[in-house]
Design a protein around this motif. Structure first.
Motif, mmCIF file in Angstrom:
data_model
loop_
_atom_site.group_PDB
_atom_site.id
_atom_site.type_symbol
_atom_site.label_atom_id
_atom_site.label_comp_id
_atom_site.label_asym_id
_atom_site.label_seq_id
_atom_site.Cartn_x
_atom_site.Cartn_y
_atom_site.Cartn_z
ATOM 1 N N ASP A 19 24.276 46.715 38.285
ATOM 2 C CA ASP A 19 25.696 46.749 37.938
ATOM 3 C C ASP A 19 25.932 47.700 36.769
ATOM 4 O O ASP A 19 24.994 48.303 36.225
ATOM 5 N N SER A 22 31.667 48.582 34.274
ATOM 6 C CA SER A 22 32.926 48.536 35.016
ATOM 7 C C SER A 22 32.947 47.446 36.071
ATOM 8 O O SER A 22 34.019 47.044 36.527
ATOM 9 N N CYS A 23 31.782 46.933 36.458
ATOM 10 C CA CYS A 23 31.732 45.871 37.481
ATOM 11 C C CYS A 23 30.446 45.078 37.285
ATOM 12 O O CYS A 23 29.345 45.645 37.356
ATOM 13 N N THR A 24 30.551 43.802 37.032
ATOM 14 C CA THR A 24 29.387 42.965 36.764
ATOM 15 C C THR A 24 28.782 42.423 38.052
ATOM 16 O O THR A 24 29.501 42.160 39.032
ATOM 17 N N VAL A 170 26.671 47.213 42.738
ATOM 18 C CA VAL A 170 28.067 46.774 42.766
ATOM 19 C C VAL A 170 28.929 47.789 42.028
ATOM 20 O O VAL A 170 28.492 48.421 41.058
ATOM 21 N N PRO A 172 33.450 48.698 41.263
ATOM 22 C CA PRO A 172 34.821 48.225 41.450
ATOM 23 C C PRO A 172 35.461 48.824 42.694
ATOM 24 O O PRO A 172 35.105 49.921 43.132
ATOM 25 N N GLU A 176 41.853 44.609 43.529
ATOM 26 C CA GLU A 176 41.372 43.889 42.351
ATOM 27 C C GLU A 176 40.712 42.560 42.709
ATOM 28 O O GLU A 176 39.927 42.037 41.928
ATOM 29 N N ALA A 179 35.255 43.440 45.096
ATOM 30 C CA ALA A 179 34.403 44.503 44.552
ATOM 31 C C ALA A 179 33.578 45.062 45.699
ATOM 32 O O ALA A 179 33.490 44.461 46.782
#
Length: 296
Positions: A19, A22-24, A170, A172, A176, A179
């Motif tokens: 990750d 910006s995206c976990t 992963v 974004p 919203e 993902a």
């Protein structure tokens, strides 16, 4: 593919969740833990970045007794002696003994949260060797690691990804609520499969997956490329007319013998195939002792 990987963790594999800021990928990591506990497997978590309460949040309470959390948070380096497991103990010997000391120990799933903290304080080559030893040790069934790829050089990320049997990256998405996950899976036979999917993690640590639709523009572009004729702009003709093809077939090739030439070469002639020898005066041949001229 992502759902299949989570529901059926293959033995001896190393699954890497990659990750960025910006995206976990922590939600997918929790889905792995929850799915393994529901299958009745023991899960050992080396928690360097998150407390136990956060890891257990949303996990099925009826299976939580099979979750063994080894506290590395909030003192992963052991400066204040507040953690039961520190970064310097990340070796195959310590981790294997840690699992063997568990009551009713059996082949378990090891979750490293996260590999980034370990890689920041150890030689990446040594960490890769440790992971490889753990995979072949027999005590650990599967290793699942979380890696923050934007904290490391691309070379370090590359060698860890090369070691993994499955890499989940992963990112974004425009929506919203979802993902994007890119799953690359390498089978034992060497075949590589890859798929991109939209995913969403619910509060009870369950995963919902939606296949990524193909872009119409890309499909049309590929069709146009396949229909293009690469010989359309040549200054010479690659095709033969019917008359040119017949004339080509009538031309005798230089290495092909005609029937007349074959007959001439195979026809016997007088004296052919015989060797004539006439002895001269210097020849000394004794019929009773043919080897008389030899110095023996």
């Amino acid at each position: 593919m992502l759902l299949d990987v989570i529901q059926g963790v293959e033995a001896g594999g190393f699954i890497l969740i990659q990750d960025t800021v910006s995206c976990t990928g922590r939600g997918i990591l929790k889905c792995f833990i929850n799915a393994a506990l529901k299958r009745g497997e023991d899960v050992h978590v080396l928690g360097f970045e998150s407390p136990e309460t956060e890891v257990c949040a949303g996990v099925d309470s009826s299976c939580v007794q099979k979750l063994h959390f080894h506290k590395g948070f909030p003192d992963p380096l052991g400066w204040t002696c507040r953690s039961s497991f520190t970064v310097d103990r990340f070796t195959s010997q310590h981790i294997t003994q840690l699992i063997k000391d568990t009551e009713h120990a059996k082949a378990s799933i090891l979750v490293v949260d996260s590999l980034s903290l370990v890689l920041r304080h150890h030689d990446p080559v040594v960490i890769c060797q440790t992971l490889q030893e753990l995979r072949k040790g027999g005590v650990i069934k599967t290793i699942i690691g979380l890696l923050h790829s934007d904290l490391h050089q691309q070379g370090v990320v590359g060698i860890v990804c090369h070691l993994a049997s499955t890499v989940i990256s992963v990112a974004p998405a425009s929506n919203e609520r979802h993902a994007l996950a890119k799953t690359t899976r390498r089978t034992k036979s060497g075949k590589v499969m890859q798929e991109e999917e939209y995913f969403n993690v619910s509060e009870d640590a369950t995963l919902s997956v939606q296949a990524k639709p193909h872009q119409p523009g890309q499909v049309q572009k590929e069709a146009n490329v396949s229909e293009a004729d690469p010989t359309s702009n040549l200054t010479f003709n690659l095709h033969l007319s019917e008359e040119e093809r017949k004339a080509k077939e009538k031309v005798a090739l230089p290495f092909v013998f005609s029937q007349e030439k074959k007959s001439a070469l195979l026809r016997p002639t007088p004296g052919s195939g015989r060797i004539m020898y006439e002895p001269d005066a210097n020849d000394d041949f004794d019929e009773e002792d043919p080897d008389d001229d030899l110095d023996v």
